[in-house]
Design a protein around this motif. Sequence first.
Motif, PDB file in Angstrom:
ATOM      1  N   TRP A 143       4.602  -3.436   1.501  1.00  0.00           N
ATOM      2  CA  TRP A 143       3.340  -3.851   2.117  1.00  0.00           C
ATOM      3  C   TRP A 143       3.130  -3.208   3.484  1.00  0.00           C
ATOM      4  N   ARG A 167       1.984   0.330   2.837  1.00  0.00           N
ATOM      5  CA  ARG A 167       0.573   0.353   2.437  1.00  0.00           C
ATOM      6  C   ARG A 167      -0.336   0.287   3.661  1.00  0.00           C
ATOM      7  N   THR A 182      -3.024   3.068   4.538  1.00  0.00           N
ATOM      8  CA  THR A 182      -4.435   2.709   4.725  1.00  0.00           C
ATOM      9  C   THR A 182      -4.953   3.223   6.057  1.00  0.00           C
TER      10      THR A 182
END
Length: 205
Positions: free
Chosen positions: A183, A186, A190
Amino acid sequence: MAPAVYVFDTVTCRCISHTVTKLVCESFAEFAARSAGEEEDGDPIGELVGFHDDEACLWLVLCEDDNARGMAMLARYHDSIYISSLCVSPAYRGGGGGSLLLRSASALAASLGLMKLSGSVDSEAASLRSFYTRLGAEHAAASQLCSTGAVAHNVRLEAPSGPATDGRVAVPGPLPDVLVRVWRQRRVDTAAKGASSAGVRAADT
């Protein structure tokens, strides 16, 4: 893979704040509006914690594979756990995720020696009240909460811990380190994608 529920503390929650904030924003339009543009400069996790003690808060996340589908923020008080926030991503509602989070919270409370779960819902939210009462919650009291001059009428619900699980739901285990790493990566990806897109738009002007 069957959905799984994991538990973690507020320190860990701040490490994966992008995942938690994204999930809550998908679920609550008001939170999304307040949090717009705040992830870098503001403190969305602090807003969720509110007046609760950081150290008294426990967080549950409902996972399917390596994707977060729902979450709950719990606060320990004396002999009970207070459910401060609970949400399931709109695309995954109706599949029992909310019930699994509540039953997991009940199992967790019992494992910690806490006697009950409690929470407050809007007195006019009939479907939400029905959802909680189907899981064993009972009306405990009514309260009035003042916010920015407005008065909100809430209903306080309580349920004993443990029995709501009927022995079918395990106590949530700790959030695996591998999910934390996935996570966080990510979030980096992003941010990099956003920076790249901004660069392309600037070049086009």
